[in-house]
Design a protein around this motif. Sequence first.
Motif, PDB file in Angstrom:
ATOM      1  N   MET A   5      40.694  25.415  34.594  1.00  0.00           N
ATOM      2  CA  MET A   5      40.837  26.727  33.957  1.00  0.00           C
ATOM      3  C   MET A   5      39.945  26.840  32.734  1.00  0.00           C
ATOM      4  N   SER A   8      36.621  28.042  33.876  1.00  0.00           N
ATOM      5  CA  SER A   8      36.526  29.390  34.445  1.00  0.00           C
ATOM      6  C   SER A   8      36.708  30.504  33.426  1.00  0.00           C
ATOM      7  N   THR A  31      53.348  30.452  36.295  1.00  0.00           N
ATOM      8  CA  THR A  31      53.263  31.542  37.251  1.00  0.00           C
ATOM      9  C   THR A  31      54.209  32.626  36.767  1.00  0.00           C
ATOM     10  N   LEU A  51      44.072  34.464  31.921  1.00  0.00           N
ATOM     11  CA  LEU A  51      44.401  34.880  33.277  1.00  0.00           C
ATOM     12  C   LEU A  51      43.562  34.086  34.280  1.00  0.00           C
ATOM     13  N   LEU A  52      44.251  33.313  35.125  1.00  0.00           N
ATOM     14  CA  LEU A  52      43.556  32.479  36.109  1.00  0.00           C
ATOM     15  C   LEU A  52      43.450  33.153  37.464  1.00  0.00           C
ATOM     16  N   GLU A  53      44.474  33.931  37.825  1.00  0.00           N
ATOM     17  CA  GLU A  53      44.428  34.680  39.087  1.00  0.00           C
ATOM     18  C   GLU A  53      45.342  35.886  38.974  1.00  0.00           C
ATOM     19  N   GLY A  54      45.096  36.860  39.815  1.00  0.00           N
ATOM     20  CA  GLY A  54      45.888  38.080  39.784  1.00  0.00           C
ATOM     21  C   GLY A  54      45.315  39.115  38.836  1.00  0.00           C
ATOM     22  N   HIS A  82      41.494  40.880  34.563  1.00  0.00           N
ATOM     23  CA  HIS A  82      41.224  40.098  35.775  1.00  0.00           C
ATOM     24  C   HIS A  82      40.982  38.634  35.399  1.00  0.00           C
ATOM     25  N   PRO A  83      40.962  37.745  36.389  1.00  0.00           N
ATOM     26  CA  PRO A  83      40.758  36.324  36.103  1.00  0.00           C
ATOM     27  C   PRO A  83      39.547  36.081  35.191  1.00  0.00           C
TER      28      PRO A  83
END
Length: 90
Positions: A5, A8, A31, A51-54, A82-83
Motif C-alpha cells: 500500500m 501504491s 475493511t 484508500l486501497l480499493e473501492g 478512488h484508490p
Amino acid sequence: MPHPMFESVPIFSSLPEDERNELCELASIETIPKGQVLAREGEQGDEIFALLEGVVDIEVAKPPSSKMASKENLRTTLTKLHPGEIFGEM
C-alpha cells in the motif's frame, strides 16, 4: 519490507524506505463496510485513511430549507475518492 500500500499511494511511495517501514509498523489495514461513516463534518478528526480499493463518497448535509432536500435525499456528494487517494485529519 513495507506493505505494497505504501507503494501504491503517491504521498507514501516518495518516502525513503526506512520511513515507509516505520509507517508500516504504525498503520493498520481495515475493511470498511459499505455505507459506514468514517468522519462527520464539524467533528475533530484524529486519523487519516489511504484508500486501497473501492470508492469513498465525500458528502455534506443539505440545508433543511433546500428544495432538493427530501426524506430520501438529505445529503449531497461533493466528490468521490478512488484508490491511491488519502483523506482525514491528524
